[in-house]
Design a protein around this motif. Sequence first.
Motif, PDB file in Angstrom:
ATOM      1  N   THR A 173       0.822  -1.205   0.000  1.00  0.00           N
ATOM      2  CA  THR A 173       0.000   0.000   0.000  1.00  0.00           C
ATOM      3  C   THR A 173       0.856   1.255   0.000  1.00  0.00           C
ATOM      4  O   THR A 173       0.586   2.210  -0.738  1.00  0.00           O
ATOM      5  CB  THR A 173      -0.938  -0.002   1.213  1.00  0.00           C
ATOM      6  N   VAL A 174       1.883   1.263   0.819  1.00  0.00           N
ATOM      7  CA  VAL A 174       2.766   2.425   0.905  1.00  0.00           C
ATOM      8  C   VAL A 174       3.434   2.690  -0.443  1.00  0.00           C
ATOM      9  O   VAL A 174       3.503   3.831  -0.915  1.00  0.00           O
ATOM     10  CB  VAL A 174       3.813   2.211   2.015  1.00  0.00           C
ATOM     11  N   LYS A 175       3.914   1.641  -1.090  1.00  0.00           N
ATOM     12  CA  LYS A 175       4.566   1.808  -2.394  1.00  0.00           C
ATOM     13  C   LYS A 175       3.574   2.286  -3.451  1.00  0.00           C
ATOM     14  O   LYS A 175       3.892   3.146  -4.273  1.00  0.00           O
ATOM     15  CB  LYS A 175       5.208   0.485  -2.829  1.00  0.00           C
ATOM     16  N   ALA A 176       2.371   1.721  -3.440  1.00  0.00           N
ATOM     17  CA  ALA A 176       1.373   2.098  -4.442  1.00  0.00           C
ATOM     18  C   ALA A 176       1.006   3.575  -4.339  1.00  0.00           C
ATOM     19  O   ALA A 176       0.721   4.227  -5.348  1.00  0.00           O
ATOM     20  CB  ALA A 176       0.132   1.229  -4.294  1.00  0.00           C
ATOM     21  N   LYS A 177       1.001   4.110  -3.116  1.00  0.00           N
ATOM     22  CA  LYS A 177       0.663   5.514  -2.912  1.00  0.00           C
ATOM     23  C   LYS A 177       1.868   6.448  -3.065  1.00  0.00           C
ATOM     24  O   LYS A 177       1.716   7.669  -3.025  1.00  0.00           O
ATOM     25  CB  LYS A 177       0.030   5.710  -1.532  1.00  0.00           C
ATOM     26  N   ASN A 223       6.949  10.140   5.150  1.00  0.00           N
ATOM     27  CA  ASN A 223       5.499  10.339   5.069  1.00  0.00           C
ATOM     28  C   ASN A 223       4.780   9.622   6.199  1.00  0.00           C
ATOM     29  O   ASN A 223       3.720  10.064   6.663  1.00  0.00           O
ATOM     30  CB  ASN A 223       4.957   9.847   3.733  1.00  0.00           C
ATOM     31  N   LEU A 224       5.356   8.485   6.650  1.00  0.00           N
ATOM     32  CA  LEU A 224       4.713   7.705   7.701  1.00  0.00           C
ATOM     33  C   LEU A 224       4.802   8.368   9.069  1.00  0.00           C
ATOM     34  O   LEU A 224       4.258   7.852  10.047  1.00  0.00           O
ATOM     35  CB  LEU A 224       5.330   6.304   7.760  1.00  0.00           C
ATOM     36  N   GLN A 276      -4.866   7.991   6.319  1.00  0.00           N
ATOM     37  CA  GLN A 276      -5.254   7.475   4.997  1.00  0.00           C
ATOM     38  C   GLN A 276      -4.818   6.026   4.809  1.00  0.00           C
ATOM     39  O   GLN A 276      -5.534   5.211   4.217  1.00  0.00           O
ATOM     40  CB  GLN A 276      -4.670   8.351   3.889  1.00  0.00           C
ATOM     41  N   LEU A 277      -3.664   5.680   5.340  1.00  0.00           N
ATOM     42  CA  LEU A 277      -3.208   4.289   5.289  1.00  0.00           C
ATOM     43  C   LEU A 277      -4.142   3.387   6.080  1.00  0.00           C
ATOM     44  O   LEU A 277      -4.476   2.271   5.653  1.00  0.00           O
ATOM     45  CB  LEU A 277      -1.780   4.203   5.831  1.00  0.00           C
TER      46      LEU A 277
END
Length: 338
Positions: A133-137, A143-144, A152-153
């Motif tokens: 998910t992190v990579k896709a966004k 950012n985390l 949002q995550l």
Amino acid sequence: MANLRQRLLDASKKATQVLSDAGTAARIQSGFSRIDPMLLAQEQDVPVMLTEQFDKLLGAFLREGRAGIIVNSDRPIGMMHMTCAHELGHYFLGHVSTHDEHIDYGDMDSVTEQEANQFAYQLMAPMWLVVRTVKAKGWGKTNLLQPAVVYQLSLRLGISFTAMAWALARLKLVTPAQASTLCVAKPKALKNDMLPPGVALGKNADVWVLDSRDKDWIIEPRSTDRFLLNLPSHATAGYLWSADELAGEGFTLSPILVDAREQKREGPPLVGGGGEDSYFLAGPAVEQQGGSVSEFHLRETRPWVANDEAATELALKMQFETVEEGLSDSTRLREIQP
């Protein structure tokens, strides 16, 4: 202490096994972004009952006779998912009947509760799913550390904001101290900061921030949720975004009249184009039915040009999650099957 560590490790392994046996990876590959604990319960023939009658309790697991799970439906949806996953932990780990007032147990609580919690985190936020998910966004480690990003995550993984922060700590993507700092932020304040002035948000509703990097996912909101869309802009060439299909489904799409360059984004900017404009997408005026995927198309056209070809198109796929007292949707479908 060594025995506790082993039991927690075994709980994590059990959750991983459950995900594998259920073929969860196939569901994710089909476009869904989260694990569905109620669907997993259904596949184990464990009924899930949703009720608002609980006061302080989040949920309960019943072992007597036929095993079953009760979840307090008067809670945010991410907390409901984590509660169901926690109660599933009691089921898969062979625990006796229990009830839970909270599910974020520390090291002073009983071993069985710590085991169930470990199971729930591994079930709902395994490393492979978080990283995907992190990579896709397009988010990085820095950012985390932003509460808005973690929120949002959490929506995409279907868990609570607090659970998401501590899941990141468990996976060593942030430190425990950083997770504690993240948890100082209040989801209600995060939501209100995102909404345009004068827009009210219903109880337990969420605010999704979507852009073109969400096009390959099936978003699973509730009908009361609201959406902010960051869309590529070619306004200087006369193009505007429209969503006729969405209007037909009871949505309204309206621009947020703030310079897009001043908008706070939760990820890197998109490459190319003329920047982005922000739009507010109000949810359907009528209750959406869960259980099926709807695909809506947004088009960027020049309204005064007949049959104008779109400069940009974006398809949004949504499967609305309904929450009603009684058996969960997945349990109800299984119970009525011959």
